[in-house]
Design an enzyme around this catalytic site. Structure first.
Site, PDB file in Angstrom:
ATOM      1  N   LYS A  24       0.831  -1.203   0.000  1.00 15.04           N
ATOM      2  CA  LYS A  24       0.000   0.000   0.000  1.00 15.04           C
ATOM      3  C   LYS A  24       0.863   1.250   0.000  1.00 15.04           C
ATOM      4  O   LYS A  24       0.690   2.146  -0.839  1.00 15.04           O
ATOM      5  CB  LYS A  24      -0.948  -0.018   1.211  1.00 15.04           C
ATOM      6  CG  LYS A  24      -1.885   1.160   1.283  1.00 15.04           C
ATOM      7  CD  LYS A  24      -1.311   2.258   2.160  1.00 15.04           C
ATOM      8  CE  LYS A  24      -2.164   3.515   2.044  1.00 15.04           C
ATOM      9  NZ  LYS A  24      -1.626   4.583   2.915  1.00 15.04           N
ATOM     10  N   ASP A  29      -6.092   0.355   0.601  1.00 13.95           N
ATOM     11  CA  ASP A  29      -6.064   0.789   1.987  1.00 13.95           C
ATOM     12  C   ASP A  29      -7.364   0.325   2.645  1.00 13.95           C
ATOM     13  O   ASP A  29      -8.096  -0.468   2.074  1.00 13.95           O
ATOM     14  CB  ASP A  29      -5.921   2.315   2.053  1.00 13.95           C
ATOM     15  CG  ASP A  29      -7.203   2.997   1.649  1.00 13.95           C
ATOM     16  OD1 ASP A  29      -7.934   2.436   0.817  1.00 13.95           O
ATOM     17  OD2 ASP A  29      -7.513   4.071   2.180  1.00 13.95           O
TER      18      ASP A  29
END
Length: 217
Positions: free
Chosen positions: A128, A147
């Site tokens: 991420k 996320d």
DNA sequence: CTCCCGATAT
DNA sequence: ATATCAGGAG
């Protein structure tokens, strides 16, 4: 209420959602403030389980005090802890920032590398954070940012069942056309905050209800 | 799976 | 009071 829209994960459902989100959030962008790749990396590490607004309240003073990777690598643990305290997880975050920046000094002359394979080798950096830095600092799209919001919205839309962000990303990369990888995650995050909220989703005012198998009307 | 953790919305 | 916030490591 039974879902009667296009099959979740089908190209019909995905393209309809992509176009709707494009219309809703044409200017969606990353909201953490930064001016350099290092500042972006630092802000993104601080953003773990913390709102963008909170991070943006801390970074002006932080970036004024720490101007290079060397600065983070050389400061004491407790001093850096105090400087990032209000973002939560402050012991972990201070330790991560020091370790990442020491690594940058040792391997990259204090610069931030520009490939996902190199970025995920940094301590405390996974897919991420690596994807965020690549897209927003270097304009490079190697993966799909997953996320907490992207993960939640993707599950509700029926795009993935995976809780694990890395597995969800693999599935989304398979489902979503690559041309959407850089802009769609930001739009899903806006939608996740504004409408598809974690605790109390506002399905009655959501324009995706016709395509959402989880909608509660 | 658990732990890290302050700030905020509900 | 409790869940959640642009996660990642052990």
């Amino acid at each position: 209420m039974v879902y009667t829209g296009p099959q979740p994960g089908s190209s019909e459902q995905i393209s309809a959602i992509v176009e709707e989100l494009r219309g809703l959030y044409p200017q969606a962008r990353y909201e953490l403030n930064f001016t350099t790749p290092l500042e972006l990396l630092v802000a993104t590490i601080l953003a773990a389980q913390c709102t963008d607004e909170r991070v943006n309240a801390v970074t002006p003073q932080l970036f004024a005090k720490y101007r290079s990777a060397q600065d983070y690598a050389q400061v004491g643990q407790e001093e850096l802890e105090q400087d990032v305290k209000s973002t939560g997880f402050y012991r972990n975050k201070a330790k991560t920032l020091r370790a990442v920046c020491q690594y940058l000094v040792d391997h990259y002359h204090g610069e931030v590398p520009q490939s996902i394979d190199e970025l995920v080798k940094l301590p405390g950096v996974a897919r991420k954070t690596a994807n965020v830095v690549l897209v927003n600092a270097f304009g490079v799209t190697e993966g799909f940012i997953v996320d907490t919001h992207v993960g939640r919205v993707s599950k509700r839309l029926g795009w993935t069942q995976h809780e694990d962000a890395a597995r969800a990303e693999q599935e989304l990369m398979r489902l979503i056309p690559r041309s959407e990888w850089s802009s769609l995650p930001h739009r899903m995050i806006y939608h996740g905050r504004a409408t598809c909220a974690a605790r109390k989703p506002r399905c009655t005012s959501c324009t995706l209800v016709a395509y959402c198998p989880s909608a509660i009307i």
